[in-house]
Design a protein around this motif. Sequence first.
Motif, PDB file in Angstrom:
ATOM      1  N   LEU A 203     -15.172  26.788 101.611  1.00 25.54           N
ATOM      2  CA  LEU A 203     -16.125  26.673 102.711  1.00 25.54           C
ATOM      3  C   LEU A 203     -16.788  25.289 102.721  1.00 25.54           C
ATOM      4  O   LEU A 203     -17.010  24.696 103.772  1.00 25.54           O
ATOM      5  CB  LEU A 203     -17.192  27.764 102.594  1.00 25.54           C
ATOM      6  CG  LEU A 203     -16.714  29.207 102.806  1.00 25.54           C
ATOM      7  CD1 LEU A 203     -17.845  30.189 102.528  1.00 25.54           C
ATOM      8  CD2 LEU A 203     -16.173  29.402 104.219  1.00 25.54           C
ATOM      9  N   ASP A 204     -17.092  24.785 101.536  1.00 25.33           N
ATOM     10  CA  ASP A 204     -17.688  23.453 101.419  1.00 25.33           C
ATOM     11  C   ASP A 204     -16.722  22.384 101.923  1.00 25.33           C
ATOM     12  O   ASP A 204     -17.109  21.482 102.687  1.00 25.33           O
ATOM     13  CB  ASP A 204     -18.067  23.199  99.953  1.00 25.33           C
ATOM     14  CG  ASP A 204     -18.772  21.868  99.757  1.00 25.33           C
ATOM     15  OD1 ASP A 204     -19.480  21.429 100.686  1.00 25.33           O
ATOM     16  OD2 ASP A 204     -18.637  21.274  98.678  1.00 25.33           O
ATOM     17  N   GLN A 205     -15.470  22.476 101.522  1.00 25.69           N
ATOM     18  CA  GLN A 205     -14.477  21.483 101.938  1.00 25.69           C
ATOM     19  C   GLN A 205     -14.212  21.548 103.436  1.00 25.69           C
ATOM     20  O   GLN A 205     -14.092  20.516 104.110  1.00 25.69           O
ATOM     21  CB  GLN A 205     -13.174  21.692 101.166  1.00 25.69           C
ATOM     22  CG  GLN A 205     -13.276  21.380  99.686  1.00 25.69           C
ATOM     23  CD  GLN A 205     -13.527  19.907  99.421  1.00 25.69           C
ATOM     24  OE1 GLN A 205     -14.644  19.429  99.552  1.00 25.69           O
ATOM     25  NE2 GLN A 205     -12.500  19.170  99.073  1.00 25.69           N
ATOM     26  N   TRP A 206     -14.134  22.760 103.956  1.00 24.43           N
ATOM     27  CA  TRP A 206     -13.928  22.905 105.404  1.00 24.43           C
ATOM     28  C   TRP A 206     -15.083  22.282 106.192  1.00 24.43           C
ATOM     29  O   TRP A 206     -14.861  21.562 107.164  1.00 24.43           O
ATOM     30  CB  TRP A 206     -13.810  24.383 105.765  1.00 24.43           C
ATOM     31  CG  TRP A 206     -12.449  24.979 105.549  1.00 24.43           C
ATOM     32  CD1 TRP A 206     -11.274  24.312 105.365  1.00 24.43           C
ATOM     33  CD2 TRP A 206     -12.127  26.375 105.522  1.00 24.43           C
ATOM     34  NE1 TRP A 206     -10.233  25.186 105.203  1.00 24.43           N
ATOM     35  CE2 TRP A 206     -10.730  26.470 105.304  1.00 24.43           C
ATOM     36  CE3 TRP A 206     -12.870  27.544 105.645  1.00 24.43           C
ATOM     37  CZ2 TRP A 206     -10.070  27.690 105.224  1.00 24.43           C
ATOM     38  CZ3 TRP A 206     -12.217  28.763 105.565  1.00 24.43           C
ATOM     39  CH2 TRP A 206     -10.833  28.838 105.357  1.00 24.43           C
ATOM     40  N   ALA A 207     -16.295  22.564 105.773  1.00 24.90           N
ATOM     41  CA  ALA A 207     -17.457  22.013 106.484  1.00 24.90           C
ATOM     42  C   ALA A 207     -17.433  20.494 106.476  1.00 24.90           C
ATOM     43  O   ALA A 207     -17.733  19.843 107.483  1.00 24.90           O
ATOM     44  CB  ALA A 207     -18.753  22.537 105.860  1.00 24.90           C
ATOM     45  N   ASN A 208     -17.068  19.920 105.339  1.00 19.82           N
ATOM     46  CA  ASN A 208     -17.002  18.462 105.247  1.00 19.82           C
ATOM     47  C   ASN A 208     -15.927  17.898 106.172  1.00 19.82           C
ATOM     48  O   ASN A 208     -16.131  16.889 106.856  1.00 19.82           O
ATOM     49  CB  ASN A 208     -16.726  18.049 103.799  1.00 19.82           C
ATOM     50  CG  ASN A 208     -16.902  16.564 103.584  1.00 19.82           C
ATOM     51  OD1 ASN A 208     -17.985  16.022 103.789  1.00 19.82           O
ATOM     52  ND2 ASN A 208     -15.836  15.877 103.203  1.00 19.82           N
ATOM     53  N   GLN A 209     -14.776  18.541 106.207  1.00 17.93           N
ATOM     54  CA  GLN A 209     -13.702  18.092 107.098  1.00 17.93           C
ATOM     55  C   GLN A 209     -14.122  18.198 108.564  1.00 17.93           C
ATOM     56  O   GLN A 209     -13.836  17.305 109.361  1.00 17.93           O
ATOM     57  CB  GLN A 209     -12.441  18.926 106.846  1.00 17.93           C
ATOM     58  CG  GLN A 209     -11.753  18.648 105.521  1.00 17.93           C
ATOM     59  CD  GLN A 209     -10.599  19.611 105.296  1.00 17.93           C
ATOM     60  OE1 GLN A 209     -10.751  20.699 104.752  1.00 17.93           O
ATOM     61  NE2 GLN A 209      -9.420  19.206 105.746  1.00 17.93           N
ATOM     62  N   LEU A 210     -14.795  19.286 108.903  1.00 18.45           N
ATOM     63  CA  LEU A 210     -15.199  19.482 110.299  1.00 18.45           C
ATOM     64  C   LEU A 210     -16.240  18.450 110.737  1.00 18.45           C
ATOM     65  O   LEU A 210     -16.319  18.115 111.916  1.00 18.45           O
ATOM     66  CB  LEU A 210     -15.758  20.893 110.485  1.00 18.45           C
ATOM     67  CG  LEU A 210     -14.731  22.036 110.395  1.00 18.45           C
ATOM     68  CD1 LEU A 210     -15.430  23.378 110.310  1.00 18.45           C
ATOM     69  CD2 LEU A 210     -13.772  22.002 111.586  1.00 18.45           C
ATOM     70  N   ARG A 211     -17.023  17.955 109.802  1.00 13.60           N
ATOM     71  CA  ARG A 211     -17.991  16.907 110.147  1.00 13.60           C
ATOM     72  C   ARG A 211     -17.328  15.538 110.259  1.00 13.60           C
ATOM     73  O   ARG A 211     -17.964  14.562 110.674  1.00 13.60           O
ATOM     74  CB  ARG A 211     -19.113  16.869 109.111  1.00 13.60           C
ATOM     75  CG  ARG A 211     -20.050  18.076 109.170  1.00 13.60           C
ATOM     76  CD  ARG A 211     -21.286  17.871 108.295  1.00 13.60           C
ATOM     77  NE  ARG A 211     -22.228  18.971 108.488  1.00 13.60           N
ATOM     78  CZ  ARG A 211     -22.348  20.018 107.677  1.00 13.60           C
ATOM     79  NH1 ARG A 211     -21.584  20.084 106.586  1.00 13.60           N
ATOM     80  NH2 ARG A 211     -23.216  20.980 107.928  1.00 13.60           N
ATOM     81  N   GLY A 212     -16.077  15.451 109.828  1.00 18.51           N
ATOM     82  CA  GLY A 212     -15.352  14.192 109.943  1.00 18.51           C
ATOM     83  C   GLY A 212     -15.836  13.126 108.986  1.00 18.51           C
ATOM     84  O   GLY A 212     -15.663  11.930 109.234  1.00 18.51           O
ATOM     85  N   THR A 213     -16.455  13.546 107.881  1.00 16.98           N
ATOM     86  CA  THR A 213     -16.992  12.588 106.926  1.00 16.98           C
ATOM     87  C   THR A 213     -15.962  12.272 105.846  1.00 16.98           C
ATOM     88  O   THR A 213     -14.879  12.851 105.792  1.00 16.98           O
ATOM     89  CB  THR A 213     -18.286  13.118 106.290  1.00 16.98           C
ATOM     90  OG1 THR A 213     -18.076  14.455 105.813  1.00 16.98           O
ATOM     91  CG2 THR A 213     -19.404  13.154 107.314  1.00 16.98           C
ATOM     92  N   LYS A 214     -16.318  11.344 104.980  1.00 18.36           N
ATOM     93  CA  LYS A 214     -15.411  10.865 103.950  1.00 18.36           C
ATOM     94  C   LYS A 214     -14.968  12.017 103.049  1.00 18.36           C
ATOM     95  O   LYS A 214     -15.790  12.832 102.627  1.00 18.36           O
ATOM     96  CB  LYS A 214     -16.128   9.791 103.123  1.00 18.36           C
ATOM     97  CG  LYS A 214     -15.293   9.170 102.028  1.00 18.36           C
ATOM     98  CD  LYS A 214     -16.120   8.124 101.290  1.00 18.36           C
ATOM     99  CE  LYS A 214     -15.319   7.523 100.141  1.00 18.36           C
ATOM    100  NZ  LYS A 214     -16.137   6.510  99.412  1.00 18.36           N
ATOM    101  N   PRO A 215     -13.680  12.105 102.727  1.00 20.25           N
ATOM    102  CA  PRO A 215     -13.226  13.168 101.821  1.00 20.25           C
ATOM    103  C   PRO A 215     -13.956  13.081 100.485  1.00 20.25           C
ATOM    104  O   PRO A 215     -14.242  12.004  99.977  1.00 20.25           O
ATOM    105  CB  PRO A 215     -11.731  12.866 101.645  1.00 20.25           C
ATOM    106  CG  PRO A 215     -11.348  12.098 102.861  1.00 20.25           C
ATOM    107  CD  PRO A 215     -12.551  11.284 103.221  1.00 20.25           C
ATOM    108  N   ARG A 216     -14.264  14.227  99.918  1.00 20.81           N
ATOM    109  CA  ARG A 216     -14.988  14.291  98.653  1.00 20.81           C
ATOM    110  C   ARG A 216     -14.614  15.569  97.922  1.00 20.81           C
ATOM    111  O   ARG A 216     -14.027  16.496  98.495  1.00 20.81           O
ATOM    112  CB  ARG A 216     -16.504  14.267  98.892  1.00 20.81           C
ATOM    113  CG  ARG A 216     -16.996  15.398  99.791  1.00 20.81           C
ATOM    114  CD  ARG A 216     -18.500  15.539  99.745  1.00 20.81           C
ATOM    115  NE  ARG A 216     -19.017  16.506 100.706  1.00 20.81           N
ATOM    116  CZ  ARG A 216     -18.976  17.827 100.539  1.00 20.81           C
ATOM    117  NH1 ARG A 216     -18.390  18.340  99.477  1.00 20.81           N
ATOM    118  NH2 ARG A 216     -19.481  18.626 101.461  1.00 20.81           N
ATOM    119  N   SER A 217     -14.950  15.606  96.651  1.00 25.36           N
ATOM    120  CA  SER A 217     -14.749  16.826  95.882  1.00 25.36           C
ATOM    121  C   SER A 217     -15.810  17.849  96.271  1.00 25.36           C
ATOM    122  O   SER A 217     -16.868  17.488  96.796  1.00 25.36           O
ATOM    123  CB  SER A 217     -14.853  16.526  94.382  1.00 25.36           C
ATOM    124  OG  SER A 217     -16.127  15.981  94.084  1.00 25.36           O
TER     125      SER A 217
END
Length: 464
Positions: free
Chosen positions: A81-95
Amino acid sequence: MSHSAYAESQSINNWIAATDDHADHHLKLAEQVRLLLSNPTALPSDESRQLASKLERWRYQRFNECGHSRNRMDESILDQLDQWANQLRGTKPRSPRHARHAVKASSAANNTNTLLSEWFDRECDLESLTAMATQVTSEHFSIKSADLHSDLDLRRMLLYAPLYVSSHCVNHCRYCGFQFPLKIDRIHLNRDEVLQQSRILRERGFRHQLIVAGDFPRLTSTPYFCDLISMLRQENLELSIEIAAQSTDSYTAMREAGVSGVTLYQETYDESVYEQLHLKGPKASYHWRLEAPDRVAEAGIGRIGLGVLLGLADPVQDVRAMLRHAGYLKDRFPDLKLAFSLPRIRHAPEGYEIPFDIDDELLIRMYCICRLAFPDSELVLSTREPATLRDQLKRICITQMSAGSSTSPGGYSDTTDVGAEAEHSQGEQFPVVDQRPVETIAAGLRDDGFEVRWTFGQPGAALS
């Protein structure tokens, strides 16, 4: 989607269907995510950002539901869920965020506590420890005197003031003067009242002001804070906030409004003690609060203040956990500017007995350890400590102090008699002990070889 990713996705779907009370709704959200992520070039969009916010809420709901009994699949769902949210915001990939693992004593994320273990031992000579901390502080916070005829180096000290805007709070924190069950006069300032309080502080020199409020979502909302921040930025002020833990979107909005720093104490890192102290309200969610600094940094705010309220739980274990937390944050966000504060709980509402007594020697030791662990961090000291101890600590390692403080909304008046202000203030979050006027504290600093600063920038520098 690769075969392995598809298999993992199906496993998560099956687990959600079997264990989630809102499985139908959440499976639909997961399908929306997959559809949006199938075209990453179209991200971010308003739709994807809204969906990211829903995933963030779902994630913390999951934390609360599975409690201490999380298994491997629960952990996989939380990370996904954390990774999906980050991807949906279009921000820099992160752990994925993993503060929950990093703060534990078994964490191998950093060796900060291993390196400093000997200094937590009361048998370790305090005089030697303070000498090391003083030297390290001088190396990182000394500046050349503006006097061309002087070869002396000065230590810089930032003075700031808390600007309390609301004492309304829905949380049931047993140790707090703002807790919901207390029958106190609750005050909520409107923008004109906030501006009036801020201008009093500005007249006293404060260009760095810390907005503080209780947690009352109907009143202390994101639009309320953003309006205050925008208004006060027009006054050419440098602003930080010490408010309830916020969502990533809320922190982003406040950063865009002009806030430059966030202070948020975990209070205690002992999760079982935390649950016993925070009985009801949004603050009862340990992980929502624990991961707030991640959300602050991900929102683009570059200054974060960490802290524990010494006395709620084992102080050594709490400070160790805080340092592990800080090491984790610096690993994730190398450019992050960290600050530490170690307030002692000395007074509490009726019915709560403070379990640990923190003497002056232990407090000094803890501050020295923070300095040695993070040499370039800001160490912050509030007016809840007495003047003599504040004067002692400032010479060792403190780089940021509040002065002339009031801890109740509307507590400042046009008089410069801070003692009178404290005497007449009602509904304080905690009592102010060092009641010296601002000019007295500033003059004492200068006499002791400090350069007093009122912003993080150079003295007299314009704020952008």
